[in-house]
Design a protein around this motif. Structure first.
Motif, PDB file in Angstrom:
ATOM      1  N   PHE A 103      29.949  29.300  20.711  1.00 21.19           N
ATOM      2  CA  PHE A 103      30.716  29.263  19.635  1.00 21.19           C
ATOM      3  C   PHE A 103      31.160  27.803  18.793  1.00 21.19           C
ATOM      4  CE2 PHE A 103      33.507  32.197  22.609  1.00 21.19           C
ATOM      5  CZ  PHE A 103      32.930  33.417  22.013  1.00 21.19           C
ATOM      6  N   ALA A 104      30.998  26.869  19.720  1.00 22.70           N
ATOM      7  CA  ALA A 104      31.024  25.413  19.353  1.00 22.70           C
ATOM      8  C   ALA A 104      29.768  25.238  18.226  1.00 22.70           C
ATOM      9  CB  ALA A 104      30.986  24.298  20.343  1.00 22.70           C
ATOM     10  N   ASN A 105      28.811  25.484  18.752  1.00 24.64           N
ATOM     11  CA  ASN A 105      27.558  25.210  17.795  1.00 24.64           C
ATOM     12  C   ASN A 105      27.504  25.885  16.360  1.00 24.64           C
ATOM     13  OD1 ASN A 105      26.250  23.224  19.473  1.00 24.64           O
ATOM     14  ND2 ASN A 105      24.582  24.716  20.034  1.00 24.64           N
ATOM     15  N   LEU A 106      27.957  27.211  16.535  1.00 25.55           N
ATOM     16  CA  LEU A 106      28.119  27.809  15.174  1.00 25.55           C
ATOM     17  C   LEU A 106      29.251  27.481  14.422  1.00 25.55           C
ATOM     18  CD1 LEU A 106      27.621  31.499  16.984  1.00 25.55           C
ATOM     19  CD2 LEU A 106      26.105  30.271  15.130  1.00 25.55           C
ATOM     20  N   THR A 107      30.210  27.080  14.974  1.00 27.14           N
ATOM     21  CA  THR A 107      31.540  26.707  14.211  1.00 27.14           C
ATOM     22  C   THR A 107      31.333  25.499  13.641  1.00 27.14           C
ATOM     23  OG1 THR A 107      33.029  27.689  15.983  1.00 27.14           O
ATOM     24  CG2 THR A 107      33.841  25.757  14.493  1.00 27.14           C
ATOM     25  N   GLY A 108      30.508  24.279  14.275  1.00 21.26           N
ATOM     26  CA  GLY A 108      29.811  23.071  13.709  1.00 21.26           C
ATOM     27  C   GLY A 108      28.799  23.274  12.724  1.00 21.26           C
ATOM     28  N   GLN A 109      27.920  24.487  12.795  1.00 16.13           N
ATOM     29  CA  GLN A 109      27.055  24.881  11.808  1.00 16.13           C
ATOM     30  C   GLN A 109      27.707  25.151  10.547  1.00 16.13           C
ATOM     31  OE1 GLN A 109      24.744  28.485  12.378  1.00 16.13           O
ATOM     32  NE2 GLN A 109      22.713  26.880  12.602  1.00 16.13           N
ATOM     33  N   GLN A 110      29.191  25.689  10.528  1.00 20.14           N
ATOM     34  CA  GLN A 110      29.789  26.220   9.416  1.00 20.14           C
ATOM     35  C   GLN A 110      30.310  24.939   8.736  1.00 20.14           C
ATOM     36  OE1 GLN A 110      32.465  28.980  10.896  1.00 20.14           O
ATOM     37  NE2 GLN A 110      30.936  30.444  11.117  1.00 20.14           N
TER      38      GLN A 110
ATOM     39  N   TYR B 223      19.221  34.806  18.881  1.00 21.71           N
ATOM     40  CA  TYR B 223      19.599  34.991  17.611  1.00 21.71           C
ATOM     41  C   TYR B 223      19.930  33.572  16.645  1.00 21.71           C
ATOM     42  CZ  TYR B 223      19.590  39.986  18.285  1.00 21.71           C
ATOM     43  OH  TYR B 223      18.830  41.169  18.571  1.00 21.71           O
ATOM     44  N   TYR B 224      20.572  32.730  17.575  1.00 24.35           N
ATOM     45  CA  TYR B 224      20.998  31.502  16.941  1.00 24.35           C
ATOM     46  C   TYR B 224      19.821  30.816  16.309  1.00 24.35           C
ATOM     47  CZ  TYR B 224      22.739  26.760  16.467  1.00 24.35           C
ATOM     48  OH  TYR B 224      23.065  25.515  16.268  1.00 24.35           O
ATOM     49  N   TYR B 225      18.723  30.658  17.422  1.00 25.91           N
ATOM     50  CA  TYR B 225      17.462  30.155  17.081  1.00 25.91           C
ATOM     51  C   TYR B 225      16.410  30.531  15.845  1.00 25.91           C
ATOM     52  CZ  TYR B 225      18.667  26.389  20.504  1.00 25.91           C
ATOM     53  OH  TYR B 225      19.470  25.719  21.131  1.00 25.91           O
ATOM     54  N   HIS B 226      16.888  32.002  15.514  1.00 24.65           N
ATOM     55  CA  HIS B 226      16.138  32.608  14.572  1.00 24.65           C
ATOM     56  C   HIS B 226      17.072  32.921  13.310  1.00 24.65           C
ATOM     57  CE1 HIS B 226      13.190  34.073  17.749  1.00 24.65           C
ATOM     58  NE2 HIS B 226      12.736  33.787  16.763  1.00 24.65           N
ATOM     59  N   ASN B 227      18.125  31.922  13.114  1.00 28.45           N
ATOM     60  CA  ASN B 227      18.897  31.806  12.081  1.00 28.45           C
ATOM     61  C   ASN B 227      19.611  33.008  11.708  1.00 28.45           C
ATOM     62  OD1 ASN B 227      20.128  30.029  10.222  1.00 28.45           O
ATOM     63  ND2 ASN B 227      18.687  30.449   8.686  1.00 28.45           N
ATOM     64  N   LYS B 228      20.236  33.867  13.017  1.00 28.81           N
ATOM     65  CA  LYS B 228      21.042  34.918  12.463  1.00 28.81           C
ATOM     66  C   LYS B 228      22.420  34.681  13.295  1.00 28.81           C
ATOM     67  CE  LYS B 228      17.103  37.866  12.343  1.00 28.81           C
ATOM     68  NZ  LYS B 228      16.536  39.137  12.869  1.00 28.81           N
ATOM     69  N   PRO B 229      23.256  33.856  12.531  1.00 26.39           N
ATOM     70  CA  PRO B 229      24.490  33.487  13.118  1.00 26.39           C
ATOM     71  C   PRO B 229      25.332  34.507  13.291  1.00 26.39           C
ATOM     72  CG  PRO B 229      24.135  32.463  10.891  1.00 26.39           C
ATOM     73  CD  PRO B 229      22.876  33.288  11.207  1.00 26.39           C
ATOM     74  N   ASP B 230      25.457  35.429  12.192  1.00 25.26           N
ATOM     75  CA  ASP B 230      26.397  36.468  12.755  1.00 25.26           C
ATOM     76  C   ASP B 230      26.065  37.429  14.070  1.00 25.26           C
ATOM     77  OD1 ASP B 230      27.674  36.054  10.358  1.00 25.26           O
ATOM     78  OD2 ASP B 230      26.960  37.507   9.038  1.00 25.26           O
ATOM     79  N   THR B 231      24.930  37.656  14.205  1.00 28.06           N
ATOM     80  CA  THR B 231      24.531  38.455  15.441  1.00 28.06           C
ATOM     81  C   THR B 231      24.657  37.333  16.613  1.00 28.06           C
ATOM     82  OG1 THR B 231      22.825  39.701  14.056  1.00 28.06           O
ATOM     83  CG2 THR B 231      22.551  39.862  16.619  1.00 28.06           C
ATOM     84  N   ALA B 232      24.294  36.245  16.510  1.00 29.29           N
ATOM     85  CA  ALA B 232      24.747  35.288  17.542  1.00 29.29           C
ATOM     86  C   ALA B 232      25.983  35.170  17.978  1.00 29.29           C
ATOM     87  CB  ALA B 232      23.909  33.797  17.233  1.00 29.29           C
ATOM     88  N   MET B 233      26.897  35.164  17.092  1.00 27.73           N
ATOM     89  CA  MET B 233      28.343  35.089  17.392  1.00 27.73           C
ATOM     90  C   MET B 233      28.825  36.480  17.801  1.00 27.73           C
ATOM     91  SD  MET B 233      31.011  33.439  17.088  1.00 27.73           S
ATOM     92  CE  MET B 233      31.124  32.248  16.137  1.00 27.73           C
ATOM     93  N   MET B 234      28.218  37.548  17.583  1.00 28.94           N
ATOM     94  CA  MET B 234      28.591  38.504  18.095  1.00 28.94           C
ATOM     95  C   MET B 234      28.217  38.653  19.644  1.00 28.94           C
ATOM     96  SD  MET B 234      27.382  42.675  17.204  1.00 28.94           S
ATOM     97  CE  MET B 234      25.750  42.511  17.777  1.00 28.94           C
TER      98      MET B 234
END
Length: 187
Positions: free
Chosen positions: A73-80, A43-54
């Motif tokens: 978690f770290a990558n998604l936080t940095g992405q924000q 999901y992260y690599y398909h640009n679906k951060p909410d689903t990736a975080m879940m």
């Protein structure tokens, strides 16, 4: 980690139901956690951060010592754009699995962004340290290219030239043309 918010009884019941449901499909919670980490990266690599975080949260719920969940978690936080907030998550992932070159490289990105935003040299030095650890564990053109670019911020470009040669030996296309131009203009 679900935003570190205290859960209500209904959420706790949902968590317990989820954990119980994985017992049928997996030999252990650890194995189930790995499965959900892998799904999260998809999901992260398909640009679906909410689903990736879940999915990362589900992995963490199953195994709170899963290094991949913290890396996610770290990558998604940095992405924000929350680079400082991502650092303890990277540190936790590294503490749990210090041999993952990709985590070291990802963490260097947050340090590099902090340097870019603040111009505080300690961030650049830490980014370089993390990139050097990454390439020591697993040489890659991408990490060497980042290391080359990081060294262009120093007045003496000897290290940038050194890492440019290594990067070119792995993949001549890995270096940003602007970085190459900057290095070559100082020769």
């Amino acid at each position: 980690m679900y935003g570190k918010v205290k859960k209500c009884p209904g959420q706790i019941e949902t968590d317990n139901t989820f954990i119980k449901s994985t017992q049928h499909d997996f030999k252990s919670r650890k194995e189930a956690a790995e499965y959900f980490v892998n799904r999260a990266w998809g999901y992260y690599y398909h640009n679906k951060p909410d689903t990736a975080m879940m999915r990362f949260n589900q992995a963490w719920l199953l195994d709170s010592l899963n290094a991949g969940a913290y890396w996610g978690f770290a990558n998604l936080t940095g992405q924000q754009g929350k680079f400082k907030e991502s650092l303890p998550l990277f540190d936790r992932s590294i503490a749990l699995d210090s041999l993952n070159a990709n985590v070291w490289e990802s963490a260097s990105n947050s340090y590099g962004q902090l340097f870019s935003n603040t111009r505080q040299v300690e961030y650049l030095n830490t980014a370089i340290k993390y990139l050097r650890k990454s390439v020591a564990l697993k040489p890659s053109a991408r990490a060497y290219a980042a290391l080359t670019a990081a060294y262009t911020y120093f007045a003496h470009k000897d290290s940038a030239i050194k890492y440019l040669k290594i990067t070119d030996s792995l993949d001549k296309n890995a270096i940003n043309p602007q970085v190459r131009k900057l290095i070559n203009s100082n020769r």
